[in-house]
Every structure is written in C-alpha cells, then in structure tokens.
Design a protein around this motif. Structure first.
Motif, mmCIF file in Angstrom:
data_model
loop_
_atom_site.group_PDB
_atom_site.id
_atom_site.type_symbol
_atom_site.label_atom_id
_atom_site.label_comp_id
_atom_site.label_asym_id
_atom_site.label_seq_id
_atom_site.Cartn_x
_atom_site.Cartn_y
_atom_site.Cartn_z
ATOM 1 N N VAL A 171 -2.710 6.266 14.708
ATOM 2 C CA VAL A 171 -3.792 6.557 15.651
ATOM 3 C C VAL A 171 -3.937 8.063 15.872
ATOM 4 O O VAL A 171 -4.946 8.535 16.377
ATOM 5 C CB VAL A 171 -3.594 5.795 16.987
ATOM 6 C CG1 VAL A 171 -2.494 6.413 17.824
ATOM 7 C CG2 VAL A 171 -4.893 5.709 17.778
ATOM 8 N N GLY A 172 -2.921 8.820 15.455
ATOM 9 C CA GLY A 172 -3.035 10.262 15.630
ATOM 10 C C GLY A 172 -1.923 11.045 14.977
ATOM 11 O O GLY A 172 -0.804 10.553 14.815
ATOM 12 N N ILE A 173 -2.278 12.268 14.570
ATOM 13 C CA ILE A 173 -1.291 13.214 14.036
ATOM 14 C C ILE A 173 -1.415 14.464 14.893
ATOM 15 O O ILE A 173 -2.471 15.095 14.922
ATOM 16 C CB ILE A 173 -1.599 13.576 12.570
ATOM 17 C CG1 ILE A 173 -1.719 12.315 11.705
ATOM 18 C CG2 ILE A 173 -0.542 14.512 12.009
ATOM 19 C CD1 ILE A 173 -2.363 12.594 10.361
ATOM 20 N N MET A 229 9.591 15.155 6.399
ATOM 21 C CA MET A 229 8.884 13.966 5.939
ATOM 22 C C MET A 229 7.396 14.104 6.216
ATOM 23 O O MET A 229 7.001 14.565 7.281
ATOM 24 C CB MET A 229 9.412 12.740 6.670
ATOM 25 C CG MET A 229 10.549 12.070 5.967
ATOM 26 S SD MET A 229 11.062 10.652 6.918
ATOM 27 C CE MET A 229 12.639 11.244 7.426
ATOM 28 N N SER A 230 6.588 13.705 5.276
ATOM 29 C CA SER A 230 5.145 13.824 5.459
ATOM 30 C C SER A 230 4.626 12.641 6.272
ATOM 31 O O SER A 230 5.345 11.665 6.510
ATOM 32 C CB SER A 230 4.450 13.858 4.109
ATOM 33 O OG SER A 230 4.515 12.589 3.514
ATOM 34 N N VAL A 231 3.379 12.757 6.693
ATOM 35 C CA VAL A 231 2.743 11.676 7.447
ATOM 36 C C VAL A 231 2.796 10.376 6.650
ATOM 37 O O VAL A 231 3.121 9.309 7.174
ATOM 38 C CB VAL A 231 1.282 12.051 7.773
ATOM 39 C CG1 VAL A 231 0.589 10.923 8.512
ATOM 40 C CG2 VAL A 231 1.234 13.328 8.594
ATOM 41 N N ASP A 232 2.513 10.485 5.354
ATOM 42 C CA ASP A 232 2.532 9.298 4.497
ATOM 43 C C ASP A 232 3.907 8.646 4.454
ATOM 44 O O ASP A 232 4.030 7.429 4.499
ATOM 45 C CB ASP A 232 2.126 9.666 3.062
ATOM 46 C CG ASP A 232 0.664 10.034 2.994
ATOM 47 O OD1 ASP A 232 -0.087 9.548 3.847
ATOM 48 O OD2 ASP A 232 0.289 10.806 2.104
ATOM 49 N N ASP A 233 4.944 9.486 4.355
ATOM 50 C CA ASP A 233 6.311 8.951 4.321
ATOM 51 C C ASP A 233 6.585 8.108 5.558
ATOM 52 O O ASP A 233 7.115 6.996 5.471
ATOM 53 C CB ASP A 233 7.335 10.105 4.274
ATOM 54 C CG ASP A 233 7.295 10.851 2.955
ATOM 55 O OD1 ASP A 233 6.925 10.226 1.957
ATOM 56 O OD2 ASP A 233 7.622 12.051 2.941
ATOM 57 N N VAL A 234 6.215 8.669 6.718
ATOM 58 C CA VAL A 234 6.513 7.983 7.979
ATOM 59 C C VAL A 234 5.704 6.693 8.087
ATOM 60 O O VAL A 234 6.236 5.644 8.472
ATOM 61 C CB VAL A 234 6.232 8.907 9.185
ATOM 62 C CG1 VAL A 234 6.577 8.199 10.486
ATOM 63 C CG2 VAL A 234 7.031 10.194 9.073
ATOM 64 N N ALA A 265 -6.804 12.657 0.412
ATOM 65 C CA ALA A 265 -7.112 11.399 -0.270
ATOM 66 C C ALA A 265 -6.243 10.280 0.285
ATOM 67 O O ALA A 265 -6.716 9.177 0.561
ATOM 68 C CB ALA A 265 -6.872 11.568 -1.768
ATOM 69 N N LYS A 266 -4.954 10.614 0.492
ATOM 70 C CA LYS A 266 -4.026 9.603 0.994
ATOM 71 C C LYS A 266 -4.379 9.211 2.424
ATOM 72 O O LYS A 266 -4.339 8.051 2.799
ATOM 73 C CB LYS A 266 -2.596 10.125 0.932
ATOM 74 C CG LYS A 266 -2.025 10.152 -0.457
ATOM 75 C CD LYS A 266 -0.638 10.739 -0.436
ATOM 76 C CE LYS A 266 -0.096 10.907 -1.847
ATOM 77 N NZ LYS A 266 1.154 11.657 -1.848
ATOM 78 N N ILE A 267 -4.695 10.227 3.218
ATOM 79 C CA ILE A 267 -5.027 9.958 4.617
ATOM 80 C C ILE A 267 -6.277 9.094 4.711
ATOM 81 O O ILE A 267 -6.350 8.168 5.514
ATOM 82 C CB ILE A 267 -5.222 11.288 5.371
ATOM 83 C CG1 ILE A 267 -3.871 11.876 5.740
ATOM 84 C CG2 ILE A 267 -6.049 11.113 6.636
ATOM 85 C CD1 ILE A 267 -3.001 10.963 6.562
#
Lengths: 270, 188
Positions: free
Chosen positions: A201-203, A187-192, A257-259
């Motif tokens: 706040v952080g990846i 799952m991508s950051v966006d999904d989560v 762009a999403k981030i």
C-alpha cells in the motif's frame, strides 16, 4: 454512516507505526474525511506527541472505558484540522486496563460517526495487539527492509490471517533507502513483497524530515516538499481507492516495471 | 575536469563488477537467511526437529537403496501458498531384492521389539520424539516439555524412599515437588 476501521501494526517496535498512523490520519483528514486516531499503546503513548496535542489531553481511552467521561469528551480535535480527532492512550496504566471487547465497542461507536478509525497498535503480539485488532476490519502492516522487522511482520501477518474480521491486510514498507538498495546492501521492495506475499500500500523513503516534523509535533504530510510526506499522501489516496503509482525511488533497472507488476497484482486483489 | 571525472567514474562503474558483488552478497545473505528462518517459523519445524526428520528419512530410504547420507539435502520451497518439501538423495548403489527384504525384515523385528519394550526404553524414545506431539509409547503423557520430564524421572527415586506418593503426584508440577521435599525433611 459506517466508517472503515484500520489497524496499523508491525510486531516489531520502532519501525514507524505511530508515525504512519499520524500521517495517514492527517492526510485523510486533509482530503475532507472525518478521522479518529486511537492510540492503544497504554503506558507508552506517543501519538499525541507526533500530532502536537500532548498538552490538550484531558481524558484517555481508559477514562472512557471506566466511564469517567463520555466518548465524545475524550476526543481531542487536531489544531489545524477539525476533521481529525485523537483518542489518547492512558500513560499511567498498562495493557491489562483494557480488553478486546471494550476496544471493539469503542471502534463500533466511532465508526458510526466517522469515515475512518485508525488504530495505532502497540509493538508485540500479546494483549495489546489482540485489543487493537479486535474492532478492525482492515490492517496495514508496517515494516522496514530489515530482517528482524520482516520476520516480525511475517508473524503478525500470520496472526492477522487467523482473524475472520480482518478482510484486507496490506504492507507499508517504511524507511526505504534507495542508495543502499542500489548498491545491493539492502533488500529491495520486490524482495520484501516476495517474502511477505501481501499487497503493497506504500513505500516510504527514509527522510530526515521525519525527525524535524516529530520535533515540531507536525506530521510530515503537511510539508508539501518532503518526499516522505508525498509518499504518505499517496498511501492515503490508495486507501481511498485511487490508483497512484509508487514513487520512483531510483532502484536498479527494471524496478518500475516490477513495481507496475506488483501494482497490477494489487488491482486484481482489490 | 569535474565533468571529465564524472564521465570516467560512470564508465568505470561498468567495468568494476567486484564492488557490486560484495554488496549483493550482503543483501542476498540477508534474504536467504530470512527465507530459511521464516520457513521454520511458519512450519513450526525447529532445526532439531528438522534434523530428526532427516535422520528418520535416511533410515527409511536406506532400507531400499544405499545412499550418500552426507549429501542428502532437505529443503523447503514456497510457491504461492503451497509449501513443498524438496528432498535430494544421491544414490550410491541400488540394493538387490534380498538385501531389501532383509532390511525390511530387520526393521519389522525392531518395531516388534519396541512394542514389547520395558519402561526404561520407552522413556528414551519419548525423549527424542516428545516434541512431535504423538509418540509411539503411550506409557506417559507426551506433551510435557523436557524440564518437566527431568523432574519426572527424578521423582520416582524420592517417592520410592517415602513409598507414599501416587502416580498422579509423580506427574504433578514442580511446585508440588518442592512441597514433597519439605515433608520429607520433616519426616527425617
């Protein structure tokens, strides 16, 4: 002064709460702030190991509560940075040795003389969680991009929403593996973020350096070259209110762009 | 050669969609499963209760239209903080007025029969509706879980033999049930 009390929690065990606590605490102390880390995982303490302070602990949080020592005596100063202090958990007791009121009392006392009090919460949603949350006004929920961790994080976010004292709940996504995201196996950051619906706040990327830094008892933020170290330093900067872009972990196109979009949302909420 | 094969692989990637689709399946399977389970977690609707809700909705709607029960879909969708219940009902045929009125009448008769129901029937309805909290029949407490209910239905048989225990004792915990059994043995 009145410092900020932030609880670091997750629901599920093994997602990196303690590593996160140690690293954010160290990073904030390096930036010149006075920080106290509280390990509330009674019976399963580990924060002392990650900081390399295991041999220096004389008194624990239970000794403070049962009045065998003063609060100040139980605070262990970090080897490198005197701004950072640890209040260790008792290893020989369990969660019932402390109650929420006592922990809130300790947090209240500590925030008078420190900029940050970071509470490392035990796994689970029982007494230990209730205790850890009691004195906090902010929360960081740590999760990994796995179903079980996300489900537990969702539960924790729901519980935190019922606490009036908690005014801010943010997400820290740990152990992200860009390669797996790229091949659509994780799952991508966006999904989560879409599922959990709280600001990021952080990846933190998966980094084998975490293992060696734990072996040495030295948080990875002290390693200038490690990617995870940089990511944790960025988290500390964001906690301090700075606008730091998220690390480019080379996700599929459109990621940045999403981030940026997520970050824009974050700004609005803060 | 190395550079050549690199370029070849990069170009070839664009023409190999199958590989990515497989990976995507694994990720989207996880996302979809997670979304469903979270919806159940957040709403306290277990699969069993969802199924009950579905069948009650079918009962209700089929009074007015003839619908394809197999294809009825019940889903949750979330937009921001708002959770929406999405119901998709394939209608086979519209009923005419007489049919509708007959169905409503039949249903109302059913309700009035239920109200006059005897004790055994009331226990059955309670079995199916207990987890919703409030139940139609008020003869016994609805909050008890199934295990307790089983012991409840067993107890009256024993107490009839002894003819001693009061209704309060019948509803008591399983621990007390053990005590009752012991006294029974002594008496025997």
């Amino acid at each position: 002064m009145t410092g900020r009390v932030i609880v670091i929690t997750s629901g599920k065990g093994g997602v990196g709460k303690t590593t996160t606590s140690a690293n954010i605490g160290t990073a904030l102390a390096k930036s010149g702030y006075k920080v106290v880390l509280i390990d509330t995982d009674l019976g399963l303490r580990n924060l002392d190991l990650l900081l390399g302070l295991e041999n220096r602990i004389v008194y624990t949080i239970v000794d403070v509560i049962e009045e065998r020592c003063k609060l100040k005596q139980a605070l262990v100063k970090d080897k490198k940075n005197p701004n950072l202090q640890l209040l260790a958990a008792a290893q020989t007791r369990d969660k019932t040795a402390v109650n929420a009121e006592q922990l809130k009392d300790i947090c209240d006392k500590l925030k008078e003389k420190n900029d940050f009090v970071l509470v490392d919460c035990p796994a689970g949603i029982e007494q230990g969680f209730q205790n850890a949350v009691a004195g906090a006004s902010e929360a960081i929920v740590v999760t990994t991009p796995e179903m079980s961790a996300i489900r537990d994080a969702d539960r924790i976010i729901g519980l935190l929403a019922t606490k009036e004292e908690i005014t801010s709940t943010k997400l820290l996504l740990n152990r992200v593996r860009p390669n797996l995201i790229k091949s659509n196996e994780m799952m991508s950051v966006d999904d989560v973020v879409e599922i959990l619906e709280i600001p990021l706040v952080g990846i933190i990327p998966e980094d084998t350096g975490i293992i060696t830094s734990t072996n040495k008892g030295e948080p990875i933020v002290n390693d200038e070259n490690a990617l995870a170290g940089k990511a944790y330093r960025n988290v500390a900067q964001r906690i301090l209110g700075e606008e730091i872009p998220f690390l480019d972990l080379d996700e599929p196109k459109g990621f940045m762009a999403k981030i940026k979009n997520v970050f824009a949302k974050l700004k609005v909420k803060v | 050669m190395g550079l050549f094969s690199d370029i070849y692989n990069t170009v070839a990637k664009f023409f190999r969609p199958q590989e990515e689709q497989e990976g995507e399946a694994s990720k989207s399977v996880a996302t979809n499963r997670l979304k469903l389970v979270l919806m159940q977690d957040r709403t306290n609707l277990t699969p069993r209760i969802l199924e009950q809700m579905r069948s009650e909705l079918i009962d209700l709607l089929s009074r007015y239209v003839e619908l394809d029960k197999e294809l009825l879909e019940l889903n949750f969708e979330q937009e921001g903080d708002q959770v929406a219940l999405m119901l998709s009902i394939p209608v086979i045929r519209a009923k005419d007025e007489e049919e509708i009125e007959a169905a409503i009448k039949a249903h109302q008769e059913e309700i009035s029969e239920d109200e006059e129901c005897d004790e055994t029937e009331s226990e059955e309805t309670e079995e199916t509706e207990s987890e919703e909290g409030e139940t139609v029949c008020e003869s016994e407490e609805s909050d008890t879980d199934e295990t307790e209910k089983i012991s409840d239905s067993e107890k009256p048989k024993k107490s009839k033999k002894k003819n001693v225990s009061t209704p309060e004792e019948m509803k008591s915990s399983e621990g007390e049930e053990v005590c009752e059994e012991e006294t029974e043995e002594i008496q025997g």
